[in-house]
Enzyme design. Structure first.
Site: not given
Ligand SMILES: O=C(CO)[C@H](O)[C@H](O)COP(=O)(O)O
Ligand SMILES: [Fe+2]
Length: 252
Positions: A169, A35, A39, A10, A203, A76, A78, A37
């Site tokens: 998640m 990955h 948001m 990520s 994730d 991803h 969000m 993210d």
């Molecule tokens: O979608 C996510 C948070 O919403 C990230 O992809 C996820 O938290 C990855 O970070 P880590 O491996 O540090 O937990």
């Molecule tokens: Fe994510």
């Protein structure tokens, strides 16, 4: 047998001032996918970036030569309005557009600064729309959402409306570096039992400490942000995550 391991660091935990280089470096260190993210500050209480940044990082990473291949951008989403951004992300170089079930069913047709609004769309219509735009489709569920909402979507006989990947998640979406929620793994076990060939992504909080539990449950797409980008040797972490998953293939 379940599909082989796919390791998807990520980039939320990468140095955003060096994002392009960090992405190409991570692929060079053995990552399969990236990955990404996204948001919006509405669906989750945090903001990252949008399609223009994805366009820029795409120019640093060769696109995959086949579906699910090396260099896949696994976005991803969000975001509260998942339908609205499909075309922009396709143009930016996204390969797999993974929206949240909760956003699709609760889309409120909010008025946007440009005056347009997101149409209320069912998950299956959105999956079809993503496929028609030329991307793979993923569907994600938050910890508070039951896996039962997915059965009807996965059992649909209309292939174009069936997701290519399910994302479970294992933290509340919004932030990197949170603790892994093992309580979410029964969802993965139930999915793997019914769908041996489905891409099942986990994730949040994945690391060398938590990977065995996720692999035992049957996850094959492993997102890891802080564990990879915070490591002294990210390549070694990627290798260990991959080995842990592949060691369990065929035993599930
Ligand atoms: O979608 C996510 C948070 O919403 C990230 O992809 C996820 O938290 C990855 O970070 P880590 O491996 O540090 O937990
Ligand atoms: Fe994510």
């Amino acid at each position: 047998m379940s599909p082989p391991a796919i390791i998807a660091p990520s980039i939320l935990s990468a140095d955003f001032a060096e994002l392009g280089r960090a992405c190409s470096h991570t692929i060079g260190q053995g990552a399969d996918w990236l990955h990404v993210d996204i948001m919006d500050g509405h669906f989750v209480p945090n903001m990252t970036f949008g399609a223009p940044v994805v366009t820029k990082i795409r120019s640093h990473v060769n696109p995959p030569t086949e579906a699910y291949g090396k260099g896949t951008f696994d976005c991803h989403m969000m975001i509260a309005e998942p339908k609205r951004w499909v075309q922009d992300f396709k143009k930016a170089g996204c390969d797999l557009y993974c929206f949240h079930y909760e956003a699709a069913v609760n889309s409120t047709a909010a008025v946007t600064p440009s005056g347009t609004s997101d149409e209320k769309t069912s998950p299956k219509e959105l999956i079809r729309y993503i496929h028609e735009s030329g991307m793979q489709a993923g569907i994600a569920i938050k910890p508070s959402t039951s896996v039962d909402v997915l059965w009807e979507i996965l059992e649909n006989p209309v292939k174009e409306e069936v997701p290519d990947m399910v994302l479970i998640m294992t933290v509340e979406p919004g932030f990197g570096g949170q603790s892994f929620m093992a309580s979410e793994l029964p969802k993965v076990t139930a999915l793997r039992k019914k769908y041996p060939e489905l891409h099942i992504e986990v994730d949040g909080g994945l690391s060398e400490k938590t990977i065995d539990q996720a692999a035992d449950a049957g996850a094959n797409v492993i997102v890891a942000g802080s564990a990879v980008f915070g490591a002294a040797d990210p390549g070694e972490v990627i290798l260990k995550l991959r080995e842990a998953v592949n060691a369990r293939r065929g035993k599930l």
